[in-house]
Motif scaffolding. Structure first.
Motif, PDB file in Angstrom:
ATOM      1  N   GLY A 127      29.401  46.758  30.710  1.00  0.00           N
ATOM      2  CA  GLY A 127      30.731  46.653  30.130  1.00  0.00           C
ATOM      3  C   GLY A 127      30.972  47.590  28.967  1.00  0.00           C
ATOM      4  N   SER A 164      42.742  41.961  30.379  1.00  0.00           N
ATOM      5  CA  SER A 164      42.270  41.032  31.416  1.00  0.00           C
ATOM      6  C   SER A 164      40.986  40.345  30.969  1.00  0.00           C
ATOM      7  N   TRP A 165      40.108  41.106  30.344  1.00  0.00           N
ATOM      8  CA  TRP A 165      38.868  40.474  29.881  1.00  0.00           C
ATOM      9  C   TRP A 165      39.170  39.426  28.835  1.00  0.00           C
ATOM     10  N   THR A 169      37.811  35.977  30.126  1.00  0.00           N
ATOM     11  CA  THR A 169      36.444  35.681  29.683  1.00  0.00           C
ATOM     12  C   THR A 169      36.363  35.257  28.230  1.00  0.00           C
ATOM     13  N   ALA A 217      33.016  42.683  33.173  1.00  0.00           N
ATOM     14  CA  ALA A 217      33.225  42.044  31.875  1.00  0.00           C
ATOM     15  C   ALA A 217      31.875  41.699  31.257  1.00  0.00           C
ATOM     16  N   MET A 236      37.306  43.505  38.328  1.00  0.00           N
ATOM     17  CA  MET A 236      37.493  43.420  36.885  1.00  0.00           C
ATOM     18  C   MET A 236      36.411  42.552  36.253  1.00  0.00           C
ATOM     19  N   ILE A 237      36.139  41.424  36.870  1.00  0.00           N
ATOM     20  CA  ILE A 237      35.294  40.433  36.208  1.00  0.00           C
ATOM     21  C   ILE A 237      33.818  40.843  36.241  1.00  0.00           C
ATOM     22  N   THR A 238      33.433  41.606  37.262  1.00  0.00           N
ATOM     23  CA  THR A 238      32.021  41.971  37.319  1.00  0.00           C
ATOM     24  C   THR A 238      31.658  42.960  36.226  1.00  0.00           C
ATOM     25  N   PHE A 268      39.666  47.285  30.686  1.00  0.00           N
ATOM     26  CA  PHE A 268      40.202  45.976  31.056  1.00  0.00           C
ATOM     27  C   PHE A 268      40.387  45.088  29.830  1.00  0.00           C
TER      28      PHE A 268
END
Lengths: 144, 917
Positions: B371, B379-380, B384, A133, A129-131, B376
């Motif tokens: 992105g 979640s993002w 973040t 973002a 998920m974070i990669t 997401f």
């Protein structure tokens, strides 16, 4: 302090959290804890350096993702479960959201990112998920 | 040997297993290199390894065991105690055994070979191996003498050294604790130090040492250079300070400003170095020809400040403007081609700007290209949205508020409560708002046109008999419109009820349209003026010919032998020189624009802040929290202002070479001024937008402006003939004729011939066609690549999921197998001699599993993870009966992030972490 006989000394969490760079961060306690070896937030010099090296702009994305996972993993069980997400959310919003809203958001977040269907996020889920973002790299760093 | 250990219980068993694993690996290594192992020596190696492993376990029993074994094989002890002694003893031993069959040297070399292999092997798994293990290794490593190494071994050693070097380089990116990093770094450095010099023989060795030294020096230089570069980045600390106070979006404006400053610096260098300085140094000096002299009529007031401020008088007849340049083909002793240089710099300015903007856009797109999907969203937002840079309580409060609202908005959107209480009303309001905005735009356009026409009338009357306002009307009106219309738009956009981000984009689009409209009205008015001037020019040209003729006639008629009358250059009648006029207009525009920006900054921000701050003590309501409050920093407005300013620079730079210099000055001042203003009188924005994503939006605007501003410039250059008596292109029909002239006179004949063939439409048209085809082709391939990318992404995701399931299953199976095996082992501990084979198999299976994991992980970190992963974490129930030493092998690994410190030694403070499972 006697450095000659006891060269290993640590700085307690309460002191580090008061740094201007960390003071306003809702996760400051978690950041410090996840970099300390004893998990209580007492940092030796090496760990302190490690912390800012990971949070610097130079650190690679993978490394940052690993430590971000640790920071958001409040109960240190290597999974981001619902309680972790709730804590994260409450810290982000200063508990302005109603419990129902918090529930909804956490459920949605897990639903989005959970790939293996165990209703909690493992590191692999988190990394995946974070990669993607767009803002992760630009926001997950501290300049000192 | 194995039999003697049989009775010692489970721990021994473990050690043995490990030993077998090692032996296996060692064997495979050997096979790979094609060297066969001497059977006699095998047990020795094995025993040394056994000693090693047992040392790790640090168990009483094993120590006893060790002693026993040492008695059995006397040399092993020595090996453990002191490396050098051991070397000697090994030699002795082998000599005895072989009984002169082989030479001593050969034998020793073989033994070394094996050690080398071990070194190579352990170096690759060094990362995971324990510290005392390493110490032992180091002892052994000392013996390796470079003289007795064969080329293959050298190769291997080199590889090992390279591996270490890579490890050192990539150490920063490893998710280990600092302590471990330091230990690994020190060890690797020692290893490298030790063997780097030892590598190579004779000539090769020297060369190698030299190379190593040079690489070291080069690395150091690079690091220093990197530091130097970061130290050279201007205003870095200022921007960092702002960033920590206001978040990344405000800082993004300043970074943009700095970037702009860099571009303008280069443009300035181009024009200054290649146009202004050569003309000033090598061209004819001031006062020698009419175009370089102030006319007699203006000479009296040419030095007045009011005139100079308007860029008339001496300023007009200087290198700052187009008209000053002479059309002499080559100037000075360098034979500098002035007109050609002028033309090429004009073209180069535009080309360079295009290149930089497009390159930056591409880079930005690359960075943020990942992105694009919205899968997401929550979640993002959760992980973040906090900006870790924020270090200011107010900003933090605002950030909290904005995060909360963004979550609420997202929840609302999620709930899809399509109530839409009155969709007709919203639609009506939106249409109305757009109508009002259009009215504003049209009104402002007309106002500018009106004012420009009026100013032309004033100019015809002569500026002296008008007031200051009437003289500066155009610029003032444009600046005021630019100041107040955005506020109006802001009020109007409240009607529309858009999502704030959408509203911001609309707002930006409208301001953009306003500025663009104003600019183009201005240009159209300017074109009118150019046409007027050209009419004037025709008349003057005619007058001049008659004037010259009369002058000639008078001199001839009076006295034919008298020397011709020298006319002062100031007295020569001259044309209006529309190019200089255009340049002047742009310079004035820039100056007034800069002034308005600074004055609004001082009044709107500073004065307001001062008033709010100090009147608050004696006012009836709270000024700070209530109505006037402090001003926010308007990122989008400022960026737009910057972009338009740059557009004007691009437009006017051809006719006023001083424009880039002026702009550099302006940007420099505004950097300091705005930094100060932001820090002292602005409050952080209420809605903190993130910087990323908008960057390319600004860049796209810049590109549009660049295109739109080069259009009129190129149009005037290509279509309008230059003035007959001023500028570097005077006397030519078109400005670009200078290229042809150069081709004809400065290049050999064949070149111009080739050029003329090449510029033949028969060649040019196919070429253009080819380019269009190429663009089409690239376009379509990029599209297909994009599609393939999406497809691959999907595939990867499904693959990931599948892999995960598979891994889980495999882990489950391996776990149950292990469990079973252990049960049987504990039941018949004394009989395990028979069982060992099956266990070994099992262990092997486990290792296979580990190795496939390793493959995956080697991409990230070069260290192979411990053999068993992903198992215990998911099956916590199986943990209970595991004996302690088993922990020693694979605790810490299962289910752990790669970032967690691998708990390889059973230290006290690690114990609680084990019990968490």
């Amino acid at each position: 302090m006697d450095y000659t006989n006891d060269p290993v000394c640590t700085v307690p969490l309460a002191l580090i959290v008061n740094m201007p760079e960390l003071k306003e961060n809702p996760f400051c306690g978690r950041i410090v804890e996840s970099f300390s070896e004893d998990g209580m937030g007492n940092l030796s010099f090496n760990e302190f350096v490690d912390m800012f090296s990971v949070l610097s702009e130079m650190a690679p994305r993978e490394l940052k993702a690993i430590y971000a996972f640790k920071i958001y993993d409040f109960n240190v069980d290597n999974y981001l479960c619902k309680e972790d997400l709730e804590k994260t959310l409450n810290r982000l919003t200063k508990e302005e959201l109603t419990p129902e809203e918090v529930q909804l958001v956490c459920e949605k977040a897990i639903e989005e990112a959970d790939l293996d269907g165990d209703s909690k996020l493992s590191y692999a889920d988190f990394e995946n998920m974070i990669t993607r973002a767009p803002d992760f790299l630009s926001t997950f760093h501290i300049r000192i | 040997m194995r039999a003697s250990r049989a009775g010692e219980g489970g721990e021994e068993l473990q050690a043995e297993r490990r030993e077998k694993g090692r032996r296996k690996r060692a064997r495979s290594d050997q096979e790979a290199t094609g060297k066969e192992r001497d059977k006699e020596e095998q047990p020795k190696i094995k025993s040394s390894k056994a000693v090693k492993t047992r040392k790790n376990v640090k168990n009483e029993k094993t120590k006893e065991m060790e002693e026993k074994q040492e008695e059995e094989e006397g040399e092993a002890e020595e090996r453990n105690v002191k490396g050098k002694k051991k070397h000697g003893s090994a030699k002795k031993e082998t000599r005895e055994e072989d009984g002169g069959k082989r030479t001593v040297k050969e034998k020793a070399r073989e033994e070394k070979k094996k050690k080398r292999k071990k070194v190579v092997e352990t170096s690759s798994e060094q990362v995971t191996s324990e510290e005392d293990d390493n110490e032992e290794e180091d002892n052994e490593e000392k013996e390796v003498r470079p003289e007795s190494l064969t080329p293959e071994e050298l190769e291997m050693l080199k590889e090992a050294v390279d591996e270490r070097k890579k490890l050192i380089q990539g150490l920063r990116g490893k998710p280990w604790s600092m302590k471990k990093k330091l230990v690994t770094l020190r060890e690797s450095q020692e290893f490298v130090e030790k063997y780097e010099g030892a590598l190579g023989k004779g000539k090769g060795r020297k060369l190698y040492a030299y190379k190593v030294m040079m690489t070291k020096k080069w690395m150091k230089f690079q690091r220093d250079f990197e530091n130097f570069k970061t130290a050279c980045i201007p205003w870095e600390m200022k921007i960092k300070e702002i960033e920590s106070h206001f978040g990344s979006s405000v800082a993004s404006y300043f970074i943009f400003l700095r970037w702009m400053y860099g571009i303008n610096m280069i443009l300035f260098c181009l024009t200054f170095g290649l146009v202004m300085v050569p003309e000033a140094l090598m061209g004819r000096p001031y006062g020698t020809i009419p175009r370089k002299t102030v006319p007699r009529a203006e000479a009296a007031s040419a030095m007045d400040f009011a005139v100079l401020w308007d860029f008339g008088g001496y300023a007009q007849y200087s290198v700052l403007f187009y008209g000053y340049y002479n059309n002499q083909r080559a100037i000075g002793w360098l034979k500098f081609r002035m007109p050609l240089s002028y033309f090429l710099v004009g073209v180069g300015t535009v080309a360079y700007s295009y290149m930089v903007v497009i390159r930056t856009m591409a880079r930005n797109a690359n960075e943020s290209g990942v992105g694009d999907d919205n899968s997401f969203n929550f979640s993002w937002k959760m992980f973040t949205s906090w900006d870790y840079l924020i270090g200011n309580p107010e900003t933090a409060d605002n950030k909290f508020a904005s995060i909360t609202t963004s979550f609420k908005e997202a929840i609302l959107e999620e709930q899809e409560s399509r109530k839409d209480d009155n969709i007709h009303l919203t639609r009506f309001l939106r249409v109305l708002a757009n109508f009002l905005v259009l009215c504003c735009l049209a009104g402002s356009g007309y106002l500018i046109y009106f004012v420009v026409r009026r100013s032309q009338k004033f100019a015809l009357d002569g500026l002296e008999n008008h007031t200051w306002w009437e003289r500066n009307e155009v610029n003032m009106v444009m600046s005021l419109l630019g100041m107040f219309c955005p506020m109006l738009f802001d009020v109007i956009s409240a009607l529309e009820n858009y999502h704030p981000r959408v509203a911001l984009q609309w707002q930006l689009g409208r301001i953009f349209a306003l500025f663009l409209g104003n600019l183009y009205t201005f240009i159209i008015a300017l074109m009118d003026e150019i046409n007027l001037k050209r009419e004037e020019e025709k008349i003057i040209k005619f007058n001049i010919t008659t004037w010259e003729a009369s002058l000639y006639n008078s001199t001839v008629s009076e006295n034919s032998t008298a020397p011709p009358i020298t006319i002062q250059p100031a007295d020569v009648p001259r044309g209006p020189c529309w190019e200089t006029m255009v340049g002047q207009e742009f310079v004035r525009l820039i100056i007034s624009d800069t002034m308005t920006t600074y004055i609004t900054l001082l009044i709107g921000d500073f004065l307001r802040a001062v008033l709010v701050r100090f009147l608050n003590y004696c006012w009836c309501w709270d000024l700070e929290a209530g109505f006037p409050s402090y001003s926010e920093f308007d990122v989008s407005g400022n960026v737009l202002g910057l972009i338009f300013n740059q557009g004007m620079i691009w437009m006017g730079a051809f006719y006023a070479p001083c424009l880039p210099a002026l702009n550099v000055l302006r940007l420099h001042v505004s950097m300091y001024l705005q930094c100060w203003a932001v820090m002292c009188c602005n409050v952080p924005q209420e809605r903190v937008f993130k910087a990323s994503g908008s960057n390319n939006f600004y860049m796209a605007m810049l590109l549009v402006i660049l295109f739109l501003s080069t259009l009129p410039a190129i149009y005037t250059i290509v279509t309008i003939p230059p003035s007959f008596d001023c500028g570097p292109f005077s006397g030519k029909k078109r400005m670009f004729d200078v290229i042809q002239e150069t081709l004809e006179s400065d290049f050999p004949a064949w070149f111009s011939k080739v050029f003329s063939y090449a510029s033949n439409p028969g060649l040019v048209l196919p070429f253009i066609l080819l380019m269009v085809l190429a663009i089409y082709y690239l376009q379509s391939t990029s599209k297909s690549y994009k599609e393939a990318n999406v497809e691959l992404k999907k595939k990867l995701q499904t693959q990931n999921e599948e892999n995960k399931k598979k891994n889980k299953l495999a882990a489950l199976k391996a776990q149950t197998d292990l469990e079973e095996a252990r049960k049987t082992a504990s039941q018949s501990a004394e009989l395990h001699k028979n069982n060992s084979a099956s266990r070994q198999d099992q262990e092997d299976g486990e290792e296979d599993h580990g190795s496939c994991q390793r493959q995956y992980h080697n991409k990230n970190g070069r260290h192979p993870p411990p053999p068993v992963r992903d198992q215990d974490g998911q099956l916590p129930a199986t943990r209970a009966p595991v004996p302690r030493t088993y922990h020693h092998v694979n605790h810490g690994s299962p289910g752990y992030l790669p970032g967690f410190p691998r708990q390889s030694e059973p230290k006290m403070h690690r114990v609680p972490s084990l019990q968490r499972h």
